[in-house]
Design an enzyme around this catalytic site. Structure first.
Site, PDB file in Angstrom:
ATOM      1  N   TYR A 144       9.180   8.851  -0.924  1.00 27.47           N
ATOM      2  CA  TYR A 144       8.814   7.429  -0.995  1.00 27.47           C
ATOM      3  C   TYR A 144       9.999   6.548  -0.587  1.00 27.47           C
ATOM      4  O   TYR A 144       9.880   5.721   0.324  1.00 27.47           O
ATOM      5  CB  TYR A 144       8.370   7.118  -2.421  1.00 27.47           C
ATOM      6  CG  TYR A 144       7.873   5.714  -2.651  1.00 27.47           C
ATOM      7  CD1 TYR A 144       6.613   5.316  -2.220  1.00 27.47           C
ATOM      8  CD2 TYR A 144       8.660   4.787  -3.335  1.00 27.47           C
ATOM      9  CE1 TYR A 144       6.151   4.022  -2.457  1.00 27.47           C
ATOM     10  CE2 TYR A 144       8.212   3.502  -3.576  1.00 27.47           C
ATOM     11  CZ  TYR A 144       6.956   3.116  -3.133  1.00 27.47           C
ATOM     12  OH  TYR A 144       6.513   1.835  -3.374  1.00 27.47           O
ATOM     13  N   GLY A 147      11.088   7.366   2.862  1.00 30.71           N
ATOM     14  CA  GLY A 147       9.949   7.006   3.717  1.00 30.71           C
ATOM     15  C   GLY A 147       9.915   5.508   3.976  1.00 30.71           C
ATOM     16  O   GLY A 147       9.716   5.051   5.102  1.00 30.71           O
ATOM     17  N   ASN A 189       0.578   3.167 -18.407  1.00 31.26           N
ATOM     18  CA  ASN A 189       0.655   4.232 -19.420  1.00 31.26           C
ATOM     19  C   ASN A 189       0.729   3.640 -20.821  1.00 31.26           C
ATOM     20  O   ASN A 189      -0.031   4.031 -21.722  1.00 31.26           O
ATOM     21  CB  ASN A 189       1.897   5.100 -19.188  1.00 31.26           C
ATOM     22  CG  ASN A 189       1.648   6.226 -18.204  1.00 31.26           C
ATOM     23  OD1 ASN A 189       0.587   6.303 -17.597  1.00 31.26           O
ATOM     24  ND2 ASN A 189       2.622   7.099 -18.030  1.00 31.26           N
TER      25      ASN A 189
HETATM   26  P1  NAD Z   1      -1.802   1.281  -4.907  1.00 31.27           P
HETATM   27  O1  NAD Z   1      -1.587   2.747  -4.976  1.00 31.27           O
HETATM   28  O2  NAD Z   1      -2.661   0.619  -5.926  1.00 31.27           O
HETATM   29  O3  NAD Z   1      -2.366   0.862  -3.472  1.00 31.27           O
HETATM   30  C1  NAD Z   1      -2.060   1.564  -2.300  1.00 31.27           C
HETATM   31  C2  NAD Z   1      -3.303   1.583  -1.439  1.00 31.27           C
HETATM   32  O4  NAD Z   1      -3.014   2.258  -0.207  1.00 31.27           O
HETATM   33  C3  NAD Z   1      -4.460   2.343  -2.083  1.00 31.27           C
HETATM   34  O5  NAD Z   1      -5.656   1.606  -1.950  1.00 31.27           O
HETATM   35  C4  NAD Z   1      -4.516   3.651  -1.309  1.00 31.27           C
HETATM   36  O6  NAD Z   1      -5.795   4.240  -1.303  1.00 31.27           O
HETATM   37  C5  NAD Z   1      -4.063   3.193   0.064  1.00 31.27           C
HETATM   38  N1  NAD Z   1      -3.494   4.277   0.886  1.00 31.27           N
HETATM   39  C6  NAD Z   1      -2.524   5.161   0.523  1.00 31.27           C
HETATM   40  N2  NAD Z   1      -2.255   5.987   1.550  1.00 31.27           N
HETATM   41  C7  NAD Z   1      -3.064   5.600   2.580  1.00 31.27           C
HETATM   42  C8  NAD Z   1      -3.254   6.070   3.901  1.00 31.27           C
HETATM   43  N3  NAD Z   1      -2.553   7.105   4.388  1.00 31.27           N
HETATM   44  N4  NAD Z   1      -4.166   5.441   4.678  1.00 31.27           N
HETATM   45  C9  NAD Z   1      -4.889   4.391   4.200  1.00 31.27           C
HETATM   46  N5  NAD Z   1      -4.763   3.924   2.960  1.00 31.27           N
HETATM   47  C10 NAD Z   1      -3.850   4.513   2.157  1.00 31.27           C
HETATM   48  O7  NAD Z   1      -0.341   0.634  -4.907  1.00 31.27           O
HETATM   49  P2  NAD Z   1       0.134  -0.874  -4.998  1.00 31.27           P
HETATM   50  O8  NAD Z   1       0.875  -1.026  -6.260  1.00 31.27           O
HETATM   51  O9  NAD Z   1      -1.005  -1.784  -4.707  1.00 31.27           O
HETATM   52  O10 NAD Z   1       1.178  -0.926  -3.807  1.00 31.27           O
HETATM   53  C11 NAD Z   1       0.837  -1.475  -2.549  1.00 31.27           C
HETATM   54  C12 NAD Z   1       2.065  -1.454  -1.641  1.00 31.27           C
HETATM   55  O11 NAD Z   1       3.132  -2.188  -2.248  1.00 31.27           O
HETATM   56  C13 NAD Z   1       2.590  -0.049  -1.365  1.00 31.27           C
HETATM   57  O12 NAD Z   1       3.017   0.028  -0.012  1.00 31.27           O
HETATM   58  C14 NAD Z   1       3.804   0.065  -2.272  1.00 31.27           C
HETATM   59  O13 NAD Z   1       4.784   0.920  -1.738  1.00 31.27           O
HETATM   60  C15 NAD Z   1       4.293  -1.384  -2.318  1.00 31.27           C
HETATM   61  N6  NAD Z   1       5.030  -1.628  -3.556  1.00 31.27           N
HETATM   62  C16 NAD Z   1       4.375  -1.754  -4.750  1.00 31.27           C
HETATM   63  C17 NAD Z   1       5.115  -1.951  -5.914  1.00 31.27           C
HETATM   64  C18 NAD Z   1       4.435  -2.116  -7.253  1.00 31.27           C
HETATM   65  O14 NAD Z   1       5.151  -2.226  -8.271  1.00 31.27           O
HETATM   66  N7  NAD Z   1       3.143  -2.167  -7.360  1.00 31.27           N
HETATM   67  C19 NAD Z   1       6.512  -2.012  -5.869  1.00 31.27           C
HETATM   68  C20 NAD Z   1       7.129  -1.848  -4.638  1.00 31.27           C
HETATM   69  C21 NAD Z   1       6.391  -1.679  -3.483  1.00 31.27           C
HETATM   70  N1  UDP Z   2       8.401   5.547 -17.829  1.00 35.25           N
HETATM   71  C1  UDP Z   2       8.342   5.863 -19.180  1.00 35.25           C
HETATM   72  N2  UDP Z   2       7.148   6.272 -19.690  1.00 35.25           N
HETATM   73  C2  UDP Z   2       6.026   6.373 -18.951  1.00 35.25           C
HETATM   74  C3  UDP Z   2       6.090   6.046 -17.577  1.00 35.25           C
HETATM   75  C4  UDP Z   2       7.306   5.646 -17.051  1.00 35.25           C
HETATM   76  O1  UDP Z   2       9.339   5.777 -19.895  1.00 35.25           O
HETATM   77  O2  UDP Z   2       4.975   6.748 -19.502  1.00 35.25           O
HETATM   78  C5  UDP Z   2       9.671   5.061 -17.277  1.00 35.25           C
HETATM   79  C6  UDP Z   2      10.123   5.738 -15.994  1.00 35.25           C
HETATM   80  O3  UDP Z   2      10.904   6.886 -16.293  1.00 35.25           O
HETATM   81  C7  UDP Z   2      10.948   4.637 -15.354  1.00 35.25           C
HETATM   82  C8  UDP Z   2      10.253   3.348 -15.780  1.00 35.25           C
HETATM   83  O4  UDP Z   2       9.462   3.699 -16.907  1.00 35.25           O
HETATM   84  O5  UDP Z   2      12.252   4.640 -15.858  1.00 35.25           O
HETATM   85  C9  UDP Z   2       9.342   2.752 -14.701  1.00 35.25           C
HETATM   86  O6  UDP Z   2       8.493   3.777 -14.250  1.00 35.25           O
HETATM   87  P1  UDP Z   2       7.318   3.514 -13.209  1.00 35.25           P
HETATM   88  O7  UDP Z   2       6.736   4.853 -12.893  1.00 35.25           O
HETATM   89  O8  UDP Z   2       6.406   2.464 -13.703  1.00 35.25           O
HETATM   90  O9  UDP Z   2       8.024   2.883 -11.930  1.00 35.25           O
HETATM   91  P2  UDP Z   2       9.386   3.180 -11.126  1.00 35.25           P
HETATM   92  O10 UDP Z   2      10.146   4.299 -11.735  1.00 35.25           O
HETATM   93  O11 UDP Z   2       8.911   3.503  -9.743  1.00 35.25           O
HETATM   94  O12 UDP Z   2      10.128   1.905 -11.220  1.00 35.25           O
END
Ligand code: NAD
Ligand code: UDP
Length: 327
Positions: A144, A147, A189
């Protein structure tokens, strides 16, 4: 204006589409393979002539006309993106290449949903866009983090080589209604566990920090960025930092006081701290988050209690102040 939103059936993407459709004259094509997205997030849009849904994997090329492309397709939750790490890398690399190629073909402005994860386990705080990061390229999060780093590289190469109009949002932890209850992220969670009166799973000592942004604020930042002339990466997040233990205490005290904590090992490469420096977003977009953590959590709980249906805003008097934020 015709918008293409990849990942539009996901958590953030579906809120973004709702916002785009509020503007008269806009239409939206949503591309999604439903890997982590859900029909329920966009069910209310089916039948709207301005909305089109195409089940498609961005790892495969596609030809569609659009004025603006919002590239969000990628699972965002660590357990989800680690289920099939090679697929995640392909989504970030091939998927981004395909969507950039499409943007070039139709002359569309392109916005990448990047992430704070490109800073890895940061050695400086808060993280500004000039920080180059501390990322493991061999660990379980690399599919990720690396990527998304490659995705950013591709975006800027398309800008340099082809003159593409690009925008890059570095999104910090975002939460709100429509997060999938079983997606494994910390907010979902804790809410799911507290509502079921189950112990809250804390990974490690809980001293690691995150900064949580409510989804409405994030979507306002994304739209401001797309409309701006800013082609540099922009951090979008809420600078209010708190520890995971403090978040657990907030949710437990609100939903089920006295609940036990279930200590689990800290996952490998789990970042110890994360807090955005949002001065660029303030200067370039005039943006800063408006929704407090207490209000945002209340609205998210309301949605969870309704079975992840859309929540309306509520205020709460039952929150205690967070404890133990790390500086
Ligand atoms: P999410 O998992 O709810 O949404 C991702 C969507 O992309 C889903 O609908 C999934 O089905 C679709 N998808 C995944 N792979 C695909 C593919 N190969 N082709 C077509 N569709 C595909 O996640 P989200 O929280 O809504 O995140 C959306 C974007 O924002 C992502 O790119 C994520 O990296 C970025 N982002 C989110 C957060 C966050 O905290 N939510 C933080 C940083 C970055
Ligand atoms: N985390 C936790 N309990 C859970 C899920 C996540 O303590 O049930 C912790 C995880 O180890 C991380 C933080 O919460 O330190 C945020 O995790 P999340 O998966 O939401 O996002 P990210 O690590 O990508 O910021």
């Amino acid at each position: 204006m015709r918008h293409l939103v990849t990942g539009g059936a996901g958590f953030i993407g579906s809120h973004l589409i709702d916002t785009l459709l509020k503007t008269e004259g806009n239409s939206v094509v949503c591309l999604d393979n439903f890997q982590t997205g859900h029909q329920r997030n966009i069910a209310h849009l089916i039948g709207d002539p301005r909305f089109e849904l195409i089940r498609h994997d961005v790892r495969d090329p596609i030809v569609i006309d659009a004025d603006q492309i919002w590239h969000l397709a990628c699972p965002a939750s660590p357990p989800q993106y680690q289920k099939n790490p090679i697929a995640t890398i392909k989504t970030n690399v091939l998927g981004t290449l395909n969507m950039l190629g499409l943007a070039r073909r139709c002359g569309a402005r392109f916005l990448l949903a990047s992430t704070s994860e490109i800073y890895g386990d940061p050695l400086v705080t808060p993280q500004s866009e000039s920080y180059l990061g501390n990322v493991s390229c061999t660990g379980p999060r690399a599919c990720y983090d690396e990527g998304k780093r490659i995705a950013e590289t591709l975006v800027y190469d398309y800008r340099r080589v082809h003159g593409l109009a690009v925008r890059v949002a570095r999104i910090f932890n975002t939460y709100g209604p429509r997060m999938a209850a079983d997606d494994g992220r910390v907010v979902t969670n804790f809410m799911r566990q507290a509502l079921a009166h189950e112990p809250l799973t804390i990974y490690g000592d809980g001293a690691q920090t995150r900064s949580f942004c409510f989804v409405d604020d994030l979507v306002a930042g994304l739209t401001a960025l797309m409309q701006s002339s800013c082609e540099q990466p922009v951090n979008l997040g809420n600078p209010m930092e708190l520890s995971v233990a403090a978040l657990a205490a907030l949710i437990r005290d609100r939903l089920c006081p006295g609940l036990q904590l279930d200590r689990r090992p800290l996952p490998l490469d789990d970042p110890r701290q994360r807090r955005p420096d949002i001065s660029r977003a303030g200067k370039e977009l005039g943006w800063r988050p408006q929704v407090s953590l207490e209000e945002g959590l209340e609205r998210t709980i309301a949605a969870f209690e309704m079975g992840s249906a859309e929540a309306t805003g509520t205020s709460s008097s039952s929150w205690r102040s967070p404890v133990g934020p790390r500086s």
